[in-house]
Scaffold this motif. Structure first.
Motif, short mmCIF file in Angstrom:
data_model
loop_
_atom_site.label_atom_id
_atom_site.label_comp_id
_atom_site.label_asym_id
_atom_site.label_seq_id
_atom_site.Cartn_x
_atom_site.Cartn_y
_atom_site.Cartn_z
N UNK A 253 0.82 -1.21 0.00
CA UNK A 253 0.00 0.00 0.00
C UNK A 253 0.86 1.26 0.00
N UNK A 254 1.97 1.26 0.77
CA UNK A 254 2.81 2.45 0.83
C UNK A 254 3.71 2.58 -0.39
N UNK A 255 4.14 1.48 -0.96
CA UNK A 255 5.01 1.52 -2.15
C UNK A 255 4.20 1.78 -3.42
N UNK A 256 2.96 1.31 -3.41
CA UNK A 256 2.03 1.48 -4.53
C UNK A 256 2.50 0.78 -5.80
N UNK A 257 3.37 -0.18 -5.66
CA UNK A 257 3.81 -0.98 -6.81
C UNK A 257 4.33 -2.30 -6.26
N UNK A 258 3.50 -3.33 -6.39
CA UNK A 258 3.88 -4.63 -5.82
C UNK A 258 5.10 -5.23 -6.49
N UNK A 259 5.39 -4.82 -7.74
CA UNK A 259 6.56 -5.37 -8.44
C UNK A 259 7.87 -4.91 -7.82
N UNK A 260 7.83 -3.79 -7.09
CA UNK A 260 9.06 -3.30 -6.46
C UNK A 260 9.41 -4.06 -5.20
N UNK A 261 8.47 -4.77 -4.63
CA UNK A 261 8.74 -5.52 -3.41
C UNK A 261 9.40 -6.84 -3.80
N UNK A 262 10.62 -7.01 -3.40
CA UNK A 262 11.43 -8.15 -3.83
C UNK A 262 11.76 -9.07 -2.65
N UNK A 263 11.84 -10.32 -2.94
CA UNK A 263 12.32 -11.33 -1.98
C UNK A 263 13.52 -12.05 -2.58
N UNK A 264 14.41 -11.27 -3.21
CA UNK A 264 15.53 -11.87 -3.93
C UNK A 264 16.76 -12.05 -3.05
N UNK A 265 16.60 -11.93 -1.75
CA UNK A 265 17.68 -12.30 -0.82
C UNK A 265 17.10 -13.26 0.20
N UNK A 266 17.98 -14.02 0.85
CA UNK A 266 17.55 -14.93 1.90
C UNK A 266 17.12 -14.09 3.11
#
Length: 1041
Positions: free
Chosen positions: A426-439
């Motif tokens: 909601x705060x970023x307003x772009x779900x594609x920017x939220x990454x889980x590319x690190x452990x």
């Protein structure tokens, strides 16, 4: 050559040994550790030669250790001043499992209490969650300590730093076990939340020091994650017009939440020589946090709901119990807290879960609890805006917007909570920017380990320059002339490692302080106080050189320490500009040149009337150390000329001086005193170290005792099996077995009674008593089983020795017979020797050797064949016969004595003695067999240089023949010799094989000697001695000439 078994090691061997020793020592010393010190879990990664980067496993082979420690109380309370036995320490999950039994001796999640006072809000929340713990204030620092029920009331409280040091030392021990035997780890990089102040940072450093670890640097959690993110990526190079990447690391752990804005970029810098290289840079632009938002806060929501429903049950109402009663009950709260954490984790992947508590609060009370994800999110709705706030404030601190971010990197266990990810979207307003590319669990610990390897000189890693930020403003304060002054040195975004200078109009010794400005609640935390010691004297030194007080400037260089990020004074100096005369061209310098005849060529030089001894003005600079004992002098001193040559003086007068400004600097000696609540006095520090060392010693003693206890218990079970063993019964009497059985049963009963708490010495005495009864019988049993084989082996060795003696005697007889026949043939051919006049004069006689200049020529008699030197002599035969006779006599005597004994008597001849005698005989035989490989070559007569060249082919053949007879050009050592000298146990097959080879060689020797004796090598031709076989005549060609 040194005797076998005592050969001197070669230089290469010594060099390789030292290299291996140095490599092993360096390998052990070069290992470094990265530690992610979390609120709920502690993770560590090891970097060591052979282990590039790997997680340190716990004793249960888990990749993370629960951040908890427990004291398992003894029957009596411990007084550390009198007792050497301390309570047992338990770590990790095993410690948490004891929280219901010993709620006053289990200490979880200590990180959140570092550097805090007893009335802090976080401390009050911790106390409410763990009511069984007795928290007190330690007067020396004002921080928190714990009173333990395992110790007497007079015992000093256990500080947070001491308990945390125990956990870190446990991690260090696991890492050293993983690194291999003999490894010692001393260096580590530890992660800390970015909001840690001077008190928390110093507390971490103190705890690590008590654990035996040297902190290379403290790195913020967000930067550690960013460093791990950069290890596998390459970013645009800004020198070449590339645009840096900006990412935000959102880290929600168990105790807190941080948001860190990072800039990633590449940069081309100068490398060695004329080359350039591209490095990667990671820089903190801004950060924000919520100190109390994390997994524990969400667990607290579930815990409060549990307590509410427990008190609403009919059984609790009948007893008149409310929430305060439940919250003050240590065992009940420990059970509820543990289950609340499990429920939260389950709801991250499931929509509903339930729990059942039996015997909660009192024995007959059973409580069932059920919770859905929807209800959980309703309970946690107050945390929604708190999830978004760190992101917004971090961007504001970095002066960026959400549009400037490339991505948001998630880290920490609590980010898996579904509503947390929804609020971030909601705060970023772009779900594609939220990454889980690190452990999300291990990125920080890997980043810390990479940083440790980069700092250590033992490793070479990808060059990534990581820069943390100050986080809090740093101010300097001082008082002069009755006025208080203050100056801001660093801002929150200042990079760690940066330096700044402050100027102070001070001409006398004074003191100033450094402190951090904390925004919420607004306060100044003192860091250190600096006192000068030679400022007054230094100012006097400058004024004596013409400086006025108004011209003197006092400066100090302050740096954000690259180790802990705290401000520190690097150096201080006082300086002013002084006027120094300078000689124009043609003045003093030209006068000196004239003195040595290198003056001007204009013809105006005058005769020199004397010598000159001019001392030039010299300048020296000395630096001071920042200690009280520093002795400082002026960095620049001028020495006046002692004597001056008249001509130089005249030249000076003719050329007036010209004014020159010069900076005169004196370094200031100063001392730094740590201030604030985290300053531990030396006496208290020694007491902590001594108490921790005593705890370690107690743990080692406990381990040894448990090993002895297990050995004793296992031995009693072993005795039961032995008493039923047939061979054991044959080797023992009924009385002996009855005694052993009685002692064993008594020990078993004692172990389950008073022996359970017995000391190691008492347990060992019991074990030794049982072994003293059983082992003699065991030895008789084993000897009876192995003795026949060893006797037969010794008899076989004696027979082989007899065969060897017979073979040697046969060979010696053959050699003597061959030698007699050869001598007889040579005597018969001596009568054929004749003398003849020289046929002509040899015009080339001068070219021959002196041995060839005779005017007469003699027809050579047939040469006596060169016989092989005897391989063996009578001494060899007598030695082995004597050895054989001695051993045979010993064996007969011992076997006769053994025959008189029964199975229950101790043997007079042991298998080890028989084996030693067998080896003695075998080695004697092998020494004779290998003697043929060490017989030196027989000496040969000298030959003329000419004949030597002409008979090179024959000499080669002769050498070949000599080897056939067992000779060797030089002493060699064969494989059998090596085996005999190196302690190798010679087998029967090896001796038989060697004897067969020796017998074959003896037959060849006999045939060859017989052939030579019959004249097979006699010379042929007229006036020319030419060997048909192995060697040509020495005087070949002279008769024909």
């Amino acid at each position: 050559m040194p005797p076998h078994g005592r050969r001197r090691p070669s230089g290469l061997t010594i060099l390789l040994s030292l290299l291996c020793l140095f490599t092993a020592t360096a390998s052990a010393a070069s290992a470094v550790l990265g530690i992610d010190l979390g609120t709920e879990y502690i993770k560590a990664a090891l970097v060591k030669p052979g282990i590039p980067l790997d997680i340190v496993l716990t004793k249960d082979s888990k990749r993370k250790e629960t951040a908890a420690i427990a004291f398992k109380p003894l029957r009596a309370k411990v007084n550390t001043a009198e007792s050497e036995l301390y309570p047992e320490r338990v770590y990790g999950g095993d410690a948490v499992a004891l929280s219901a039994r010993f709620p006053s001796d289990v200490y979880p999640n200590l990180k959140s209490l570092l550097g805090l006072k007893l009335n802090d809000d976080l401390v009050l929340e911790y106390r409410a969650t763990h009511p069984g713990l007795q928290m007190v204030e330690w007067p020396e620092t004002g921080t928190i300590g714990f009173k333990s029920d395992s110790f007497v009331a007079e015992e000093e409280p256990w500080l947070i730093e001491e308990l945390l040091a125990m956990e870190l030392k446990n991690i260090k021990g696991n890492a050293e076990t993983m690194a291999g035997k003999g490894s010692i780890i001393k260096d580590a990089v530890v992660t800390v939340p970015s909001f840690y102040t001077v008190e928390e940072r110093r507390a971490i450093t103190l705890a690590a020091g008590l654990a035996g670890l040297r902190v290379l640097t403290l790195i913020s959690d967000g930067l550690a994650v960013g460093l791990n993110y950069a290890t596998s990526r390459t970013f645009p190079t800004v020198n070449e017009g590339g645009k840096p990447e900006t990412h935000l690391v959102y880290d929600m752990g168990a105790g807190s939440t941080t948001a860190t804005v990072l800039r990633f970029q590449g940069r081309t810098v100068k490398d060695v020589g004329k080359f350039n290289k591209t490095i990667q840079e990671v820089q903190v632009l801004g950060s924000s946090w919520d100190k109390s938002l994390g997994g524990d806060a969400l667990n607290q929501v579930i815990l409060v709901d549990m307590i509410e429903k427990v008190t609403e049950s009919s059984q609790m109402k009948k007893l008149g119990l409310d929430a305060k009663h439940v919250q003050s009950h240590g065992r009940t709260m420990a059970k509820l807290w543990k289950e609340a954490e499990r429920i939260r984790q389950v709801l991250s992947a499931n929509t509903e879960t339930s729990s059942t508590f039996e015997g909660l609060y009192y024995e007959d009370f059973t409580f069932k609890y059920k919770l859905s994800r929807i209800d959980f999110e309703k309970l946690a709705s107050a945390f929604f805006f708190r999830v978004q706030r760190p992101v917004e404030e971090a961007l504001k601190s970095a002066k960026l917007t959400i549009a400037d971010l490339e991505s948001v990197i998630l880290h920490g266990g609590a980010v898996r909570t579904p509503f947390v990810q929804k609020q971030l979207e909601a705060v970023i307003r772009d779900s594609d920017k939220i990454r889980t590319n690190v452990n999300s669990d291990e990125a920080a610990v890997f980043g810390a380990a990479f940083k440790a390897a980069a700092i250590s000189p033992s490793f070479r890693v990808k060059e990534i320059r990581a820069a943390d930020s100050a986080v809090y403003p740093v101010i300097v304060s001082w008082s002069l002339d009755g006025k208080d002054k203050q100056q801001k040195l660093f801002v929150p975004t200042s990079q760690v490692g940066a330096e700044k200078q402050i100027s102070v109009k001070a001409t006398e010794d004074f003191s100033f302080s450094l402190s951090q400005q904390i925004p919420l609640p607004p306060s100044d935390l003192p860091v250190s106080e600096i006192k000068t010691h030679n400022l007054t004297d230094s100012v006097k030194s400058l004024t004596s050189k013409g400086c006025t007080l108004g011209e003197i400037t006092t400066k100090f260089t302050v740096r954000l320490s690259p180790v802990d990020g705290l401000p520190e004074v690097v150096s201080g100096s006082v300086s002013c500009q002084i006027t120094e005369p300078e000689i124009k061209k043609g003045g003093m310098v030209e006068g000196v040149k004239d003195l040595f005849g290198f003056g001007s060529k204009k013809g105006d030089q005058e005769p020199l009337k004397g010598d000159t001894d001019t001392n030039a003005s010299t300048t020296s600079s000395s630096s001071s150390s920042a200690t009280i004992s520093s002795s400082l002098e002026s960095s620049t001193t001028s020495v006046d000329s002692q004597t001056t040559h008249p001509s130089a003086t005249d030249a000076t007068k003719e050329n007036p001086k010209e004014a020159k400004k010069k900076m005169e600097t004196v370094y200031i000696a100063f001392s730094t005193e740590v201030t604030g609540n985290s300053g531990v006095k030396p006496d208290s520090l020694q007491r902590m170290k001594k108490r921790l060392a005593s705890f370690d010693k107690s743990d080692r003693s406990r381990v040894y005792r448990e090993e002895t206890l297990n050995n004793l218990e296992g031995y009693t079970y072993k005795i039961r099996d032995l008493l039923e063993d047939k061979d054991f019964m044959e080797a023992s009497t009924t009385q002996q077995r009855d005694e052993i059985e009685a002692k064993s049963n008594d020990a078993s009963m004692w172990l389950y009674g008073d022996g359970a708490e017995a000391s190691r010495e008492t347990l060992k005495a019991r074990l030794d008593e049982l072994r003293g009864l059983v082992e003699p019988i065991q030895k008789r049993k084993e000897e009876a089983k192995s003795r026949p084989d060893q006797v037969q082996r010794l008899k076989d060795a004696l027979k082989q020795a007899e065969s060897m003696v017979a073979m040697i005697q046969q060979q010696m007889e053959s050699q003597e017979k061959a030698k007699a026949e050869a001598a007889s043939k040579a005597s018969e051919s001596e009568s054929q020797t004749t003398e003849a006049p020289s046929a002509s004069i040899d015009d080339f006689a001068e070219l021959d050797d002196a041995t060839s200049t005779s005017s007469t020529s003699t027809t050579s008699a047939p040469k006596i064949p060169e016989m092989q030197m005897p391989l063996y002599n009578k001494e060899d035969v007598n030695a082995i016969l004597e050895k054989h006779e001695t051993v045979q006599k010993w064996l007969d005597e011992k076997l006769a004595e053994q025959e008189k004994l029964g199975l229950t008597d101790d043997p007079v001849v042991l298998s080890s003695d028989l084996s030693a005698k067998s080896e003695e005989i075998n080695n004697a035989v092998m020494n004779l067999i290998t003697k043929s490989m060490k017989v030196p070559q027989m000496p040969k007569k000298a030959k003329s240089s000419k004949s030597t060249k002409m008979s090179s082919t024959s000499s080669t053949a002769a050498d070949s023949s000599s080897v056939e007879f067992g000779e060797s050009p030089k002493e060699t050592t064969g494989p059998l010799d090596n085996e005999a000298d190196s302690g190798h146990k010679i087998t029967k097959e090896e001796i038989e094989e060697a004897m067969a080879e020796q017998k074959s060689k003896a037959e060849k020797t006999k045939k060859s000697a017989k052939a030579k004796a019959t004249g097979k090598g006699k010379g042929k031709g007229k006036g020319k001695t030419k060997g048909k076989g192995k060697e040509k005549g020495k005087d070949e060609g002279k008769s024909e000439l």
